[in-house]
Design an enzyme around this catalytic site. Structure first.
Site, PDB file in Angstrom:
ATOM      1  N   ARG A  37      49.680   2.673 121.465  1.00 18.49           N
ATOM      2  CA  ARG A  37      49.247   2.045 120.518  1.00 18.49           C
ATOM      3  C   ARG A  37      50.086   3.043 119.079  1.00 18.49           C
ATOM      4  O   ARG A  37      49.603   2.487 118.032  1.00 18.49           O
ATOM      5  CB  ARG A  37      47.698   1.885 120.341  1.00 18.49           C
ATOM      6  CG  ARG A  37      47.294   0.777 121.240  1.00 18.49           C
ATOM      7  CD  ARG A  37      45.739   0.895 121.576  1.00 18.49           C
ATOM      8  NE  ARG A  37      45.459   2.025 122.389  1.00 18.49           N
ATOM      9  CZ  ARG A  37      44.277   2.215 122.859  1.00 18.49           C
ATOM     10  NH1 ARG A  37      43.192   1.401 122.401  1.00 18.49           N
ATOM     11  NH2 ARG A  37      43.888   3.084 123.824  1.00 18.49           N
ATOM     12  N   GLY A 100      43.946   5.241 134.329  1.00 20.31           N
ATOM     13  CA  GLY A 100      42.713   5.133 133.752  1.00 20.31           C
ATOM     14  C   GLY A 100      42.125   6.490 133.513  1.00 20.31           C
ATOM     15  O   GLY A 100      42.179   7.388 134.324  1.00 20.31           O
ATOM     16  N   SER A 123      38.270  14.444 125.622  1.00 18.05           N
ATOM     17  CA  SER A 123      39.403  13.447 125.663  1.00 18.05           C
ATOM     18  C   SER A 123      40.412  14.182 124.642  1.00 18.05           C
ATOM     19  O   SER A 123      40.061  14.869 123.395  1.00 18.05           O
ATOM     20  CB  SER A 123      38.956  12.059 124.821  1.00 18.05           C
ATOM     21  OG  SER A 123      38.269  11.316 125.676  1.00 18.05           O
ATOM     22  N   ASN A 250      43.711   6.228 118.230  1.00 16.02           N
ATOM     23  CA  ASN A 250      44.565   5.541 119.298  1.00 16.02           C
ATOM     24  C   ASN A 250      45.894   4.937 118.598  1.00 16.02           C
ATOM     25  O   ASN A 250      46.879   4.706 119.086  1.00 16.02           O
ATOM     26  CB  ASN A 250      43.637   4.322 119.802  1.00 16.02           C
ATOM     27  CG  ASN A 250      42.646   4.761 120.581  1.00 16.02           C
ATOM     28  OD1 ASN A 250      43.012   5.751 121.391  1.00 16.02           O
ATOM     29  ND2 ASN A 250      41.459   4.200 120.383  1.00 16.02           N
ATOM     30  N   LYS A 374      63.102  37.108 100.080  1.00 12.07           N
ATOM     31  CA  LYS A 374      63.316  37.126 101.575  1.00 12.07           C
ATOM     32  C   LYS A 374      63.289  38.451 102.256  1.00 12.07           C
ATOM     33  O   LYS A 374      64.306  39.151 101.668  1.00 12.07           O
ATOM     34  CB  LYS A 374      64.387  36.124 101.983  1.00 12.07           C
ATOM     35  CG  LYS A 374      64.288  35.817 103.536  1.00 12.07           C
ATOM     36  CD  LYS A 374      65.782  35.974 103.753  1.00 12.07           C
ATOM     37  CE  LYS A 374      66.437  37.290 104.256  1.00 12.07           C
ATOM     38  NZ  LYS A 374      67.660  37.244 104.857  1.00 12.07           N
ATOM     39  N   ASN A 400      62.609  46.837  86.848  1.00 10.05           N
ATOM     40  CA  ASN A 400      62.903  45.545  86.192  1.00 10.05           C
ATOM     41  C   ASN A 400      64.164  45.181  86.622  1.00 10.05           C
ATOM     42  O   ASN A 400      65.193  45.606  86.538  1.00 10.05           O
ATOM     43  CB  ASN A 400      63.233  45.960  84.691  1.00 10.05           C
ATOM     44  CG  ASN A 400      63.027  44.659  83.836  1.00 10.05           C
ATOM     45  OD1 ASN A 400      61.872  44.162  83.575  1.00 10.05           O
ATOM     46  ND2 ASN A 400      64.188  44.110  83.659  1.00 10.05           N
TER      47      ASN A 400
HETATM   48  C1  UD1 Z   1      37.800   5.960 125.810  1.00  7.41           C
HETATM   49  C2  UD1 Z   1      36.653   5.237 126.675  1.00  7.41           C
HETATM   50  C3  UD1 Z   1      35.534   4.395 125.527  1.00  7.41           C
HETATM   51  C4  UD1 Z   1      35.552   5.514 124.369  1.00  7.41           C
HETATM   52  C5  UD1 Z   1      36.658   5.985 123.518  1.00  7.41           C
HETATM   53  C6  UD1 Z   1      36.381   7.174 122.635  1.00  7.41           C
HETATM   54  C7  UD1 Z   1      37.279   4.799 128.698  1.00  7.41           C
HETATM   55  C8  UD1 Z   1      37.591   3.692 129.794  1.00  7.41           C
HETATM   56  N1  UD1 Z   1      37.015   4.333 127.529  1.00  7.41           N
HETATM   57  O1  UD1 Z   1      38.339   4.462 125.241  1.00  7.41           O
HETATM   58  O2  UD1 Z   1      34.380   4.209 126.150  1.00  7.41           O
HETATM   59  O3  UD1 Z   1      34.609   4.756 123.222  1.00  7.41           O
HETATM   60  O4  UD1 Z   1      37.592   6.729 124.724  1.00  7.41           O
HETATM   61  O5  UD1 Z   1      37.479   7.737 122.139  1.00  7.41           O
HETATM   62  O6  UD1 Z   1      37.153   5.847 129.038  1.00  7.41           O
HETATM   63  N2  UD1 Z   1      43.810   9.146 129.452  1.00  7.41           N
HETATM   64  C9  UD1 Z   1      44.405   9.731 130.501  1.00  7.41           C
HETATM   65  N3  UD1 Z   1      44.824   8.883 131.725  1.00  7.41           N
HETATM   66  C10 UD1 Z   1      44.643   7.524 131.560  1.00  7.41           C
HETATM   67  C11 UD1 Z   1      44.291   7.130 130.568  1.00  7.41           C
HETATM   68  C12 UD1 Z   1      43.718   7.990 129.708  1.00  7.41           C
HETATM   69  O7  UD1 Z   1      44.379  11.013 130.701  1.00  7.41           O
HETATM   70  O8  UD1 Z   1      44.984   7.115 132.763  1.00  7.41           O
HETATM   71  C13 UD1 Z   1      43.441  10.136 128.655  1.00  7.41           C
HETATM   72  C14 UD1 Z   1      43.874   9.543 127.236  1.00  7.41           C
HETATM   73  O9  UD1 Z   1      45.293  10.393 127.131  1.00  7.41           O
HETATM   74  C15 UD1 Z   1      43.173  10.001 126.232  1.00  7.41           C
HETATM   75  C16 UD1 Z   1      41.890   9.882 126.961  1.00  7.41           C
HETATM   76  O10 UD1 Z   1      41.929   9.841 128.159  1.00  7.41           O
HETATM   77  O11 UD1 Z   1      43.305  11.096 125.719  1.00  7.41           O
HETATM   78  C17 UD1 Z   1      41.297   8.473 126.586  1.00  7.41           C
HETATM   79  O12 UD1 Z   1      42.076   7.447 126.871  1.00  7.41           O
HETATM   80  P1  UD1 Z   1      42.068   6.041 126.008  1.00  7.41           P
HETATM   81  O13 UD1 Z   1      43.227   5.140 126.505  1.00  7.41           O
HETATM   82  O14 UD1 Z   1      42.424   6.571 124.538  1.00  7.41           O
HETATM   83  O15 UD1 Z   1      40.787   5.400 125.911  1.00  7.41           O
HETATM   84  P2  UD1 Z   1      39.836   4.584 124.782  1.00  7.41           P
HETATM   85  O16 UD1 Z   1      40.702   3.217 124.905  1.00  7.41           O
HETATM   86  O17 UD1 Z   1      40.331   5.334 123.579  1.00  7.41           O
HETATM   87 CA    CA Z   2      41.184   6.999 122.721  1.00  2.00          CA
END
Ligand code: UD1
Ligand code: CA
Length: 482
Positions: A37, A100, A123, A250, A374, A400
């Site tokens: 995104r 996920g 996160s 995001n 520098k 100076n």
């Molecule tokens: C996630 C939460 C959501 C919360 C939001 C808060 C889930 C399913 N949803 O959504 O409830 O409100 O964060 O900001 O958890 N990541 C991985 N591996 C993956 C997918 C994601 O490491 O396979 C990491 C991403 O890099 C990111 C974090 O996990 O740092 C969250 O993932 P993202 O896809 O941004 O989740 P959201 O849709 O924001």
């Molecule tokens: Ca996120």
């Protein structure tokens, strides 16, 4: 007298065993997502807020809890992110492909040892949390012996965040992702921040039980909430009163909003610590900047990196200072660029000066417009007020430097040094061809090109003598008239 209720069932069993509340926390940071995104070739967690990559901000905050270990889960962009976090006390787990957040935690868990103690899941795209908030989350989970405590908040628009679903008695039942939410659930204002503190054993159990979401084919970590609630384990949300802290990134819009939150926050921190900020809407202060009380920041000032501003300093408009130290009572700006420099007490720099790395101004030095320095040390009370280049130079006190003086430090191959002794006077438009020394108290006549050392107290002059031709102008005019 207080009467303690008897804990029931599983809770009673836990109450008998020593609590892991004080065990050091272990951290898993999720940063393997694709970040599509953002529409960027740069991994999302390397985008910056307040001049610092998102992942750095998260790791800096986590470090404040002194975790026993930290695992960062990375995906396809692993190599790039790894270079960016080199030198940090963290280990990297690989999750490729990203299936996920639930699957990401599983990958992280594989690297942690099997010991007890709370596991904090963060996160990589939630960079604005304060360490105090994380500490409170860990404290609450421990104090109430919960399987899970997680952070929730109420943003102005719940948008794409997961909704916190509670029952009629207000108990947390589940988190529903916005993609999966019913119209009614979509209206829920309390959302999930993506920051969790688990009992280790509960997390392991949940991760094994989470199934693919049929809608997206992803393993949602958020399914853990319902699994724990159903099994009767303790789960609580810790609501953050200020939604800005939990802001997740995001999209580029989210990133711009985070930048503004962070900017505002650092300005407020400065204001609270006794700094005058004349126009809080336009000043930027990085996360590692320290400013002493009674400093004054004018509009459009930008302070970056490990910069320290001393007591009573004044920074005038449109001035950027990065990785520099400005001592008490100094003034910088307007329109200056300062990087890797040290500005001594009561020095004055600007307008329109450029101080580059390795510049050291001792006390009461004055640098004026269109002067570039520098790798140069300027002694106490020395002045260079107009149009000069001073590079690879050691300049004593009370010197100076006239307008237009240039240290010719580069001969096409090597950088050479210029030394100018205390109390010397370098006349305007002179070039000092390095390596060269101008002695103490010596004079260099204006317009000289100095290629040989000038002894202490001498006058060096290297221009042609002046010739006046009397009556020349009148003769020219009369020639033109004919
Ligand atoms: C996630 C939460 C959501 C919360 C939001 C808060 C889930 C399913 N949803 O959504 O409830 O409100 O964060 O900001 O958890 N990541 C991985 N591996 C993956 C997918 C994601 O490491 O396979 C990491 C991403 O890099 C990111 C974090 O996990 O740092 C969250 O993932 P993202 O896809 O941004 O989740 P959201 O849709 O924001
Ligand atoms: Ca996120």
């Amino acid at each position: 007298m207080t009467v303690k209720k008897k804990p029931k069932g599983a809770a009673r069993a836990r109450a008998r065993s020593p609590r892991p509340a004080d065990a050091p926390v272990r951290v898993i940071v999720l940063a393997a997502g694709v970040g599509s995104r953002m529409r960027s070739s740069l991994p999302k967690v390397l985008h910056r807020v307040g001049g610092r990559p998102l992942l750095d901000a998260v790791l800096d905050t986590a470090e404040r809890l002194s975790p026993a270990e930290t695992v960062v889960v990375l995906g396809a962009a692993r190599a790039r992110v790894e270079t960016a976090i080199e030198g940090r006390p963290v280990r990297v787990a690989l999750q490729d492909p990203p299936l996920g957040t639930g699957d990401a935690v599983r990958c992280g868990l594989e690297l942690l040892d099997a010991s007890d103690g709370p596991i904090l899941v963060l996160s990589g795209d939630v960079p604005l949390l304060r360490p105090e908030t994380l500490a409170e989350l860990v404290r609450k989970r421990g104090a109430e012996d919960l399987d899970l405590a997680f952070l929730s908040f109420r943003p102005p628009d719940p948008g794409a965040f997961g909704r916190v679903v509670r029952d009629s008695r207000g108990r947390v039942r589940s988190i529903v992702e916005s993609k999966n939410a019913t119209p009614r659930e979509s209206k829920i204002a309390e959302v999930n921040a993506g920051v969790y503190c688990f009992r280790a054993e509960a997390l392991r159990r949940c991760i094994a039980a989470i199934r693919k979401n049929p809608l997206t084919d992803e393993f949602y970590l958020t399914d853990a909430i319902e699994l724990i609630a159903r099994a009767g384990g303790g789960v609580e949300a810790v609501e953050i009163p200020d939604w800005r802290e939990a802001w997740g990134i995001n999209t580029r819009r989210d990133l711009a909003a985070a930048e503004e939150i962070e900017r505002r926050r650092s300005v407020e921190r400065a204001l609270d610590s006794g700094v005058t900020v004349l126009d809080p809407a336009t000043v930027r202060i990085g996360p590692h900047v320290e400013i002493a009380p009674d400093a004054v920041l004018h509009p459009f000032v930008c302070l970056e990196g490990r910069t320290r501003i001393g007591e009573g300093c004044e920074v005038f408009p449109f001035t950027r200072i990065a990785d520099s130290q400005v001592d008490a009572g100094a003034a910088v700006g307007p329109h200056c660029d300062v990087e890797g420099a040290r500005i001594g007490p009561r020095s004055r720099v600007g307008p329109y000066s450029r101080l580059r790395p390795g510049t050291v101004l001792e006390e009461g030095v004055r640098i004026g417009n269109f002067v570039e320095t520098k790798n140069a040390v300027l002694g106490r009370g020395t002045k260079a007020l107009h149009l000069a280049y001073l590079g690879d130079a050691e300049i004593g006190a009370d010197v100076n430097i006239g307008a237009g003086v240039i240290t010719c430090n580069y001969d096409g191959e090597n950088k050479n040094r210029t030394e100018i002794g205390e109390g010397a006077f370098v006349g305007s438009d002179s070039q000092l061809v390095a390596p060269v020394t101008v002695g103490k108290g010596a004079y260099v006549g204006a317009g000289s090109t100095i290629t040989k050392n000038v002894p202490d107290g001498a006058l060096a002059i290297s221009r042609e003598g002046q010739k006046n031709i009397e009556g020349w102008a009148a003769r020219r005019k009369s020639k033109k008239a004919h």
